[in-house]
Each structure stands twice: as C-alpha cells, then as structure tokens.
Design a protein around this motif. Structure first.
Motif, PDB file in Angstrom:
ATOM      1  N   VAL A 255     -35.859  28.377  60.953  1.00  0.00           N
ATOM      2  CA  VAL A 255     -35.683  29.118  59.704  1.00  0.00           C
ATOM      3  C   VAL A 255     -36.886  28.828  58.807  1.00  0.00           C
ATOM      4  N   ASP A 256     -37.641  29.858  58.485  1.00  0.00           N
ATOM      5  CA  ASP A 256     -38.873  29.761  57.708  1.00  0.00           C
ATOM      6  C   ASP A 256     -38.559  30.010  56.236  1.00  0.00           C
ATOM      7  N   ALA A 257     -38.906  29.062  55.374  1.00  0.00           N
ATOM      8  CA  ALA A 257     -38.565  29.142  53.951  1.00  0.00           C
ATOM      9  C   ALA A 257     -39.608  29.845  53.095  1.00  0.00           C
ATOM     10  N   ARG A 258     -40.683  30.335  53.705  1.00  0.00           N
ATOM     11  CA  ARG A 258     -41.731  30.969  52.908  1.00  0.00           C
ATOM     12  C   ARG A 258     -41.305  32.363  52.429  1.00  0.00           C
ATOM     13  N   ALA A 259     -42.033  32.871  51.447  1.00  0.00           N
ATOM     14  CA  ALA A 259     -41.767  34.218  50.943  1.00  0.00           C
ATOM     15  C   ALA A 259     -41.933  35.242  52.064  1.00  0.00           C
ATOM     16  N   GLY A 260     -41.204  36.341  51.956  1.00  0.00           N
ATOM     17  CA  GLY A 260     -41.190  37.338  53.013  1.00  0.00           C
ATOM     18  C   GLY A 260     -42.551  37.880  53.374  1.00  0.00           C
ATOM     19  N   GLU A 261     -43.423  38.108  52.392  1.00  0.00           N
ATOM     20  CA  GLU A 261     -44.739  38.669  52.693  1.00  0.00           C
ATOM     21  C   GLU A 261     -45.621  37.694  53.479  1.00  0.00           C
ATOM     22  N   ARG A 262     -45.414  36.398  53.258  1.00  0.00           N
ATOM     23  CA  ARG A 262     -46.157  35.418  54.055  1.00  0.00           C
ATOM     24  C   ARG A 262     -45.577  35.347  55.467  1.00  0.00           C
ATOM     25  N   PHE A 263     -44.263  35.340  55.568  1.00  0.00           N
ATOM     26  CA  PHE A 263     -43.615  35.319  56.878  1.00  0.00           C
ATOM     27  C   PHE A 263     -44.064  36.511  57.726  1.00  0.00           C
ATOM     28  N   ARG A 264     -44.116  37.694  57.118  1.00  0.00           N
ATOM     29  CA  ARG A 264     -44.483  38.907  57.857  1.00  0.00           C
ATOM     30  C   ARG A 264     -45.968  38.973  58.172  1.00  0.00           C
ATOM     31  N   GLY A 265     -46.763  38.097  57.557  1.00  0.00           N
ATOM     32  CA  GLY A 265     -48.200  38.091  57.813  1.00  0.00           C
ATOM     33  C   GLY A 265     -48.975  39.069  56.966  1.00  0.00           C
ATOM     34  N   GLU A 266     -48.362  39.572  55.888  1.00  0.00           N
ATOM     35  CA  GLU A 266     -49.039  40.541  55.031  1.00  0.00           C
ATOM     36  C   GLU A 266     -50.070  39.877  54.126  1.00  0.00           C
ATOM     37  N   VAL A 267     -49.789  38.648  53.705  1.00  0.00           N
ATOM     38  CA  VAL A 267     -50.701  37.859  52.879  1.00  0.00           C
ATOM     39  C   VAL A 267     -50.602  36.406  53.327  1.00  0.00           C
ATOM     40  N   GLU A 268     -51.633  35.654  53.059  1.00  0.00           N
ATOM     41  CA  GLU A 268     -51.590  34.213  53.297  1.00  0.00           C
ATOM     42  C   GLU A 268     -52.531  33.535  52.308  1.00  0.00           C
ATOM     43  N   PRO A 269     -51.997  33.098  51.163  1.00  0.00           N
ATOM     44  CA  PRO A 269     -52.838  32.548  50.103  1.00  0.00           C
ATOM     45  C   PRO A 269     -53.306  31.116  50.318  1.00  0.00           C
ATOM     46  N   ILE A 270     -52.721  30.412  51.277  1.00  0.00           N
ATOM     47  CA  ILE A 270     -53.016  28.982  51.397  1.00  0.00           C
ATOM     48  C   ILE A 270     -53.573  28.613  52.774  1.00  0.00           C
ATOM     49  N   ASP A 271     -52.905  29.029  53.822  1.00  0.00           N
ATOM     50  CA  ASP A 271     -53.292  28.619  55.172  1.00  0.00           C
ATOM     51  C   ASP A 271     -54.230  29.629  55.822  1.00  0.00           C
ATOM     52  N   PRO A 272     -55.001  29.214  56.859  1.00  0.00           N
ATOM     53  CA  PRO A 272     -56.048  30.071  57.420  1.00  0.00           C
ATOM     54  C   PRO A 272     -55.555  31.213  58.302  1.00  0.00           C
ATOM     55  N   VAL A 273     -54.299  31.159  58.721  1.00  0.00           N
ATOM     56  CA  VAL A 273     -53.753  32.188  59.604  1.00  0.00           C
ATOM     57  C   VAL A 273     -52.447  32.693  59.002  1.00  0.00           C
ATOM     58  N   ALA A 274     -52.244  34.016  59.056  1.00  0.00           N
ATOM     59  CA  ALA A 274     -51.018  34.613  58.537  1.00  0.00           C
ATOM     60  C   ALA A 274     -50.028  34.862  59.670  1.00  0.00           C
ATOM     61  N   GLY A 275     -48.752  34.976  59.304  1.00  0.00           N
ATOM     62  CA  GLY A 275     -47.734  35.267  60.301  1.00  0.00           C
ATOM     63  C   GLY A 275     -46.664  34.202  60.340  1.00  0.00           C
ATOM     64  N   HIS A 276     -45.938  34.145  61.478  1.00  0.00           N
ATOM     65  CA  HIS A 276     -44.868  33.168  61.601  1.00  0.00           C
ATOM     66  C   HIS A 276     -44.695  32.718  63.044  1.00  0.00           C
ATOM     67  N   ILE A 277     -43.917  31.681  63.236  1.00  0.00           N
ATOM     68  CA  ILE A 277     -43.616  31.169  64.567  1.00  0.00           C
ATOM     69  C   ILE A 277     -42.735  32.194  65.283  1.00  0.00           C
ATOM     70  N   PRO A 278     -43.089  32.593  66.490  1.00  0.00           N
ATOM     71  CA  PRO A 278     -42.281  33.585  67.209  1.00  0.00           C
ATOM     72  C   PRO A 278     -40.811  33.165  67.295  1.00  0.00           C
ATOM     73  N   GLY A 279     -39.943  34.120  66.986  1.00  0.00           N
ATOM     74  CA  GLY A 279     -38.509  33.870  67.054  1.00  0.00           C
ATOM     75  C   GLY A 279     -37.892  33.318  65.790  1.00  0.00           C
TER      76      GLY A 279
END
Length: 284
Positions: free
Chosen positions: A174-198
């Motif tokens: 369960v990923d606690a980040r905001a939806g736009e970061r989870f979906r990979g639309e933006v990433e203000p802090i880390d070098p890669v956007a997206g989420h762990i598969p599944g």
C-alpha cells in the motif's frame, strides 16, 4: 494509558512532569523549518527531535532518503531522553501527523507502547488555547537504564522481499504517496516516477478530516477494508517515498484495530536506487 491518540484538551488536563513530549515538526523541502518553528514556540516542556539527524540512519545512496537508524542507537537516544518503561510519550508535528506517526512507529518498534500522537498537532494545540513556550534552556533529562525489546515489535520487510512478492504475491503493498506521484504523472523529490508493480494507492491524507484530526475509527476501518478487499492486516506492507508517510497509513490501520501490518522502510526512494527493479505507472 494513551497508546494511539491524545487530544489537545486531554494533554492540557493530564500532562505530568514525568511525561515526555516530542516536537517533530519538519518540512521535507526545508529541513530547517521544524527547528525554527520549535524555537519560535512549542508546547511547554517539549523536546525537539530532528527528522534528518536524530531519527534517521546513515545514508548510503542505496537505502532511501530516510533510512531507519540502527535500532540500538535509537534506543540509546531514547535512554538519553529519559525514557522509562512507564513513561507516557506524546508526539506532535505541525498538524498532519505524518512525522508524528513516524516517531510513534519507531517507539513501538523499540517495544514502548505508551506513546500517543497529539491529534491535530500544533494547530490543534493553538486552537485549544494551549500555552506556548519559547525557552529551550530547561535542564536536560536524567538518562535512564530502560531497555528496548529483544526483537522489533513492529515488523518490516526489505526490498528483496518486495521484489520477490511481485512474482509470487503473498502480501499487498500500500503506497501512501499522493495519487499523481503513484501514477507517475509527477515526481518532485525522487529521480524516477511511478510505483512498485502491484501496489495499491492510499494517500495518507485520506486518513484525516478537514481539520487535520484523524477520521473516526469506524470510517478508517471501512475505508481500509474496501481498499484491501478482505486481505488480513498481516498481509499488508506499507510504503511511501522514504518510509515516513507509510507510517501514517500503518498508524491509521492500527488505530482502526487492523493490527499487524508491516513497513517497507526504504520505500520508493530505495526502490528506484537500483535501476534493475521494475517500475509501473498509471492506476494500480
């Protein structure tokens, strides 16, 4: 005993001199903001702990932005703060409880159960007309001989386990980040956007009411039950950007009586430090 939440009114009424109150206000984009806020005013007797120096371990570039400190070193810090087995601890931050939840989890990790988050944090304290102190010259605590539990009381998983789980699932992330970061639309802090598969997405802000206080227990329980689709709590692993807001979701589940979920401390910032680890985008 306060083990989860305490209101500002309760803290004013119940606070005793042998309690430990920790101010953990912090801003991820401005690391000095928390300490500056503490110096400008804090709950009387509260002690400041810095998220980036007191509550993290050594950065290696491969273990995330806020790795857990060595458990024995953190226990030693708590002994220096005067923690005893019967000490009531209260933790607060600027109002959304995400840094407070991290310290709550860390103390439970050591085996200390009498730790509560000030519901609504500093803003709730001010709204309740709580006294404000600027003095930081109070005498230091008397170090204790308290001992942490022999093994961690709050379970964790490592990146290798999360990676193996993608192919042969036996828990859900369960990923606690905001939806736009989870979906990979933006990433203000880390070098890669997206989420762990599944992974599933549950922004930690979903745990709060508009005033910054936690939602009622029944509401939290219903929302997590809907998200998890019948999976038991001990098959849930919480993750976020660096292991902080993940503790907020874990705390909310515990508050709701859904006990036994785990933390992936390195979280997304550790996950993407190895380019061989898979990344997904879009909805879960």
């Amino acid at each position: 005993m306060f083990s989860y939440l305490i209101t500002a009114a309760e803290l004013q009424q119940e606070h005793r001199s042998d309690w430990l109150v920790f101010d953990v206000r912090h801003d991820l984009m401005n690391p000095q903001a928390g300490r500056n806020a503490y110096l400008q005013g804090h709950i009387p007797g509260a002690r400041f702990l810095d998220n980036d120096s007191d509550l993290v371990g050594k950065l290696t570039g491969k273990n995330g932005r806020h790795p857990l400190p060595e458990r024995t070193k953190f226990a030693d810090l708590m002994r220096k703060q005067g923690l005893e087995s019967q000490t009531q601890v209260v933790v607060y931050d600027a109002g959304n409880s995400m840094f407070a939840a991290r310290l709550w989890w860390m103390l439970r990790w050591l085996g200390h159960e009498k730790v509560a988050i000030l519901d609504g944090g500093w803003q709730a304290w001010l709204a309740e007309n709580g006294k404000v102190e600027t003095d930081v010259s109070q005498a230091g605590p008397v170090p204790s001989q308290w001992l942490e539990s022999a093994t961690p009381d709050m379970p964790t998983v490592q990146a290798t386990e999360v990676l193996a789980n993608i192919e042969q699932p036996h828990f859900v992330v369960v990923d606690a980040r905001a939806g736009e970061r989870f979906r990979g639309e933006v990433e203000p802090i880390d070098p890669v956007a997206g989420h762990i598969p599944g992974a599933l997405n549950r922004p930690n802000s979903s745990n709060l009411q508009a005033d910054g206080r936690f939602k009622p227990v029944l509401a939290l329980r219903a929302e997590f039950a809907s998200l998890l689709g019948g999976r038991p709590a001990d098959q849930v692993v919480h993750q976020c950007g660096s292991g902080i807001t993940a503790c907020h979701n874990l705390f909310a589940m515990e508050l709701a009586g859904m006990n036994g979920s785990k933390l992936y401390p390195g979280s997304w910032s550790e996950w993407v430090s190895d380019s061989s680890r898979p990344v997904a985008a879009g909805e879960a």
